[in-house]
Design a protein around this motif. Structure first.
Motif, PDB file in Angstrom:
ATOM      1  N   GLU A  91       0.961  -1.062  -0.204  1.00  0.00           N
ATOM      2  CA  GLU A  91      -0.410   0.545  -0.138  1.00  0.00           C
ATOM      3  C   GLU A  91       1.205   1.433  -0.233  1.00  0.00           C
ATOM      4  N   ILE A  92       1.808   1.408   0.991  1.00  0.00           N
ATOM      5  CA  ILE A  92       2.889   2.106   0.981  1.00  0.00           C
ATOM      6  C   ILE A  92       4.176   1.576   1.334  1.00  0.00           C
ATOM      7  N   ALA A  93       5.457   2.155   1.171  1.00  0.00           N
ATOM      8  CA  ALA A  93       6.540   1.763   1.020  1.00  0.00           C
ATOM      9  C   ALA A  93       6.307   1.086   2.488  1.00  0.00           C
ATOM     10  N   PRO A  94       7.342  -0.174   2.852  1.00  0.00           N
ATOM     11  CA  PRO A  94       7.579  -0.774   3.780  1.00  0.00           C
ATOM     12  C   PRO A  94       8.500  -0.280   4.900  1.00  0.00           C
ATOM     13  N   ALA A  95       8.426   0.015   5.862  1.00  0.00           N
ATOM     14  CA  ALA A  95       9.096   1.263   6.793  1.00  0.00           C
ATOM     15  C   ALA A  95      10.165   0.743   7.861  1.00  0.00           C
ATOM     16  N   VAL A  96      11.718   1.288   7.722  1.00  0.00           N
ATOM     17  CA  VAL A  96      11.691   0.061   8.488  1.00  0.00           C
ATOM     18  C   VAL A  96      13.125   1.301   9.834  1.00  0.00           C
ATOM     19  N   PHE A  97      12.808   1.151  11.013  1.00  0.00           N
ATOM     20  CA  PHE A  97      12.984   1.479  12.375  1.00  0.00           C
ATOM     21  C   PHE A  97      14.191   0.232  13.129  1.00  0.00           C
ATOM     22  N   GLU A  98      15.184   1.306  13.412  1.00  0.00           N
ATOM     23  CA  GLU A  98      16.641   0.828  14.360  1.00  0.00           C
ATOM     24  C   GLU A  98      17.003   2.140  14.765  1.00  0.00           C
ATOM     25  N   PHE A 126       4.901  -3.253   7.119  1.00  0.00           N
ATOM     26  CA  PHE A 126       4.082  -3.368   6.150  1.00  0.00           C
ATOM     27  C   PHE A 126       3.067  -2.955   6.445  1.00  0.00           C
ATOM     28  N   PHE A 127       2.712  -2.755   5.227  1.00  0.00           N
ATOM     29  CA  PHE A 127       0.989  -1.785   5.090  1.00  0.00           C
ATOM     30  C   PHE A 127       0.065  -3.190   3.817  1.00  0.00           C
ATOM     31  N   SER A 128      -1.179  -3.287   4.184  1.00  0.00           N
ATOM     32  CA  SER A 128      -1.794  -3.929   3.124  1.00  0.00           C
ATOM     33  C   SER A 128      -3.063  -2.792   2.942  1.00  0.00           C
ATOM     34  N   SER A 129      -3.738  -2.977   1.990  1.00  0.00           N
ATOM     35  CA  SER A 129      -4.942  -1.958   1.920  1.00  0.00           C
ATOM     36  C   SER A 129      -6.274  -1.626   3.382  1.00  0.00           C
ATOM     37  N   THR A 130      -5.912  -3.046   4.335  1.00  0.00           N
ATOM     38  CA  THR A 130      -6.688  -2.704   5.500  1.00  0.00           C
ATOM     39  C   THR A 130      -5.757  -2.663   6.469  1.00  0.00           C
ATOM     40  N   GLN A 131      -4.716  -3.505   6.565  1.00  0.00           N
ATOM     41  CA  GLN A 131      -3.638  -3.635   8.021  1.00  0.00           C
ATOM     42  C   GLN A 131      -2.487  -3.071   8.202  1.00  0.00           C
ATOM     43  N   ILE A 132      -1.508  -2.750   9.319  1.00  0.00           N
ATOM     44  CA  ILE A 132      -0.708  -2.323   9.395  1.00  0.00           C
ATOM     45  C   ILE A 132       0.255  -3.845   9.825  1.00  0.00           C
ATOM     46  N   GLU A 148      12.133 -11.814  18.982  1.00  0.00           N
ATOM     47  CA  GLU A 148      11.493 -10.942  18.036  1.00  0.00           C
ATOM     48  C   GLU A 148      10.315 -11.367  18.231  1.00  0.00           C
ATOM     49  N   SER A 149       8.623 -10.598  17.776  1.00  0.00           N
ATOM     50  CA  SER A 149       7.434 -10.478  18.211  1.00  0.00           C
ATOM     51  C   SER A 149       6.886 -10.006  16.761  1.00  0.00           C
ATOM     52  N   THR A 150       5.169 -10.119  16.126  1.00  0.00           N
ATOM     53  CA  THR A 150       4.789  -9.614  15.688  1.00  0.00           C
ATOM     54  C   THR A 150       3.753  -8.586  15.749  1.00  0.00           C
ATOM     55  N   ASP A 151       2.509  -8.275  14.909  1.00  0.00           N
ATOM     56  CA  ASP A 151       1.719  -7.810  15.902  1.00  0.00           C
ATOM     57  C   ASP A 151       0.975  -7.501  14.541  1.00  0.00           C
ATOM     58  N   GLU A 152      -0.401  -7.214  14.546  1.00  0.00           N
ATOM     59  CA  GLU A 152      -0.803  -6.388  13.184  1.00  0.00           C
ATOM     60  C   GLU A 152      -2.268  -5.701  13.738  1.00  0.00           C
ATOM     61  N   PHE A 153      -2.532  -4.636  12.709  1.00  0.00           N
ATOM     62  CA  PHE A 153      -3.707  -4.140  13.836  1.00  0.00           C
ATOM     63  C   PHE A 153      -4.392  -2.999  12.204  1.00  0.00           C
ATOM     64  N   PHE A 154      -5.508  -3.384  12.653  1.00  0.00           N
ATOM     65  CA  PHE A 154      -6.222  -2.620  11.465  1.00  0.00           C
ATOM     66  C   PHE A 154      -6.252  -1.027  11.427  1.00  0.00           C
ATOM     67  N   THR A 207      10.048   9.200   6.773  1.00  0.00           N
ATOM     68  CA  THR A 207       8.984   7.698   6.409  1.00  0.00           C
ATOM     69  C   THR A 207       7.598   8.317   7.504  1.00  0.00           C
ATOM     70  N   ILE A 208       7.905   8.279   8.557  1.00  0.00           N
ATOM     71  CA  ILE A 208       6.955   8.861   9.734  1.00  0.00           C
ATOM     72  C   ILE A 208       5.478   9.782   9.289  1.00  0.00           C
ATOM     73  N   GLN A 209       6.028  10.194   8.038  1.00  0.00           N
ATOM     74  CA  GLN A 209       5.138  11.326   7.724  1.00  0.00           C
ATOM     75  C   GLN A 209       4.272  10.763   6.665  1.00  0.00           C
ATOM     76  N   ALA A 210       4.522  10.390   5.949  1.00  0.00           N
ATOM     77  CA  ALA A 210       3.911   9.058   5.081  1.00  0.00           C
ATOM     78  C   ALA A 210       2.764   8.049   5.306  1.00  0.00           C
ATOM     79  N   MET A 211       3.704   7.466   6.847  1.00  0.00           N
ATOM     80  CA  MET A 211       2.779   6.577   7.263  1.00  0.00           C
ATOM     81  C   MET A 211       1.133   7.249   7.918  1.00  0.00           C
ATOM     82  N   LYS A 212       1.670   8.720   8.633  1.00  0.00           N
ATOM     83  CA  LYS A 212       0.806   9.140   9.006  1.00  0.00           C
ATOM     84  C   LYS A 212      -0.740   9.406   7.645  1.00  0.00           C
ATOM     85  N   GLN A 213       0.528  10.009   6.737  1.00  0.00           N
ATOM     86  CA  GLN A 213      -0.825  10.065   5.514  1.00  0.00           C
ATOM     87  C   GLN A 213      -1.456   9.314   4.940  1.00  0.00           C
ATOM     88  N   LYS A 214      -0.789   8.132   5.247  1.00  0.00           N
ATOM     89  CA  LYS A 214      -1.280   6.844   4.825  1.00  0.00           C
ATOM     90  C   LYS A 214      -2.613   6.475   6.087  1.00  0.00           C
TER      91      LYS A 214
END
Length: 220
Positions: A91-98, A126-132, A148-154, A207-214
């Protein structure tokens, strides 16, 4: 010849008393028991003290850390854990933070004034059409430990993306503690906040601004 031999003997005695047999050296050797050669180098880098001691340099430590990070192939590991192909989360480019994780880990200030620690975190979003989807991986340079952990949110359940400065307590040897400020990416969801280290990302604000816009688009 006799004078040179005498000087060598005296120098050896001074080195043994001041360096090898010092309280610091004994404590470092105790911590290093059972560690592999790379972990020993890391522990010595963070803990060895004294003008006659020798450890790896700041840059050598960073090179070791980057090599370990890159060997983990964390982008692909994240996709495998999430269970999706990359074309499903474009949906948008993947974001990486480290960045470094200081809490309850070894830390020291580099020659340039920046802090480093013995633990490092990488997070992929990662950003799909419905979830992060967010994948976090933390590894340690001084021991065989990872998490390691994984989470997903609408999108509708994500309240906001932001940045925050957090003070973490790191440690050295023999009860020494350091208060270190660290920049965090923050994702707020109902009843929880997810924090991710982001000191190692030079373009994090863009990167965060692009995520906020989406996020705004998905909530309209």
């Amino acid at each position: 010849m006799g004078i040179i031999f005498f000087i060598l003997i005296v120098g050896g005695i001074v080195w043994y008393v001041k360096v090898y047999n010092s309280p610091n050296a004994k404590a470092v050797r105790e911590i290093c028991k059972g560690k592999d050669s790379e972990q020993v180098k890391v522990i010595e880098y963070f803990c060895k003290e004294g003008c006659m001691t020798k450890t790896i340099t700041d840059e050598e430590y960073l090179q070791m850390l980057r090599a370990k990070r890159d060997s983990l192939n964390l982008r692909q590991k994240a996709l495998n854990k999430i269970g999706l192909d990359e074309d499903e989360v474009n949906e948008i480019a993947p974001a990486v933070f480290e960045g470094f994780v200081y809490k309850n880990n070894f830390a020291k200030k580099r020659a340039n004034g920046d802090w480093v620690s013995s633990a490092y975190q990488v997070a992929w979003l990662f950003f799909s059409s419905t979830q992060i989807y967010i994948y976090r991986y933390t590894f340690h340079m001084d021991e065989d430990k990872k998490s390691e952990s994984t989470d997903e949110f609408f999108y509708k359940d994500v309240t906001s993306f932001s940045t925050a400065t957090e003070t973490e307590t790191a440690h050295g040897l023999e009860g020494k503690n350091f208060e270190v400020e660290s920049n965090k990416f923050t994702m707020v969801v109902p009843g929880d906040k997810i924090f991710v280290s982001m000191d190692g990302v030079p373009n994090a604000d863009d990167t965060i601004q692009a995520m906020k816009q989406k996020l705004r688009e998905k909530k309209m």
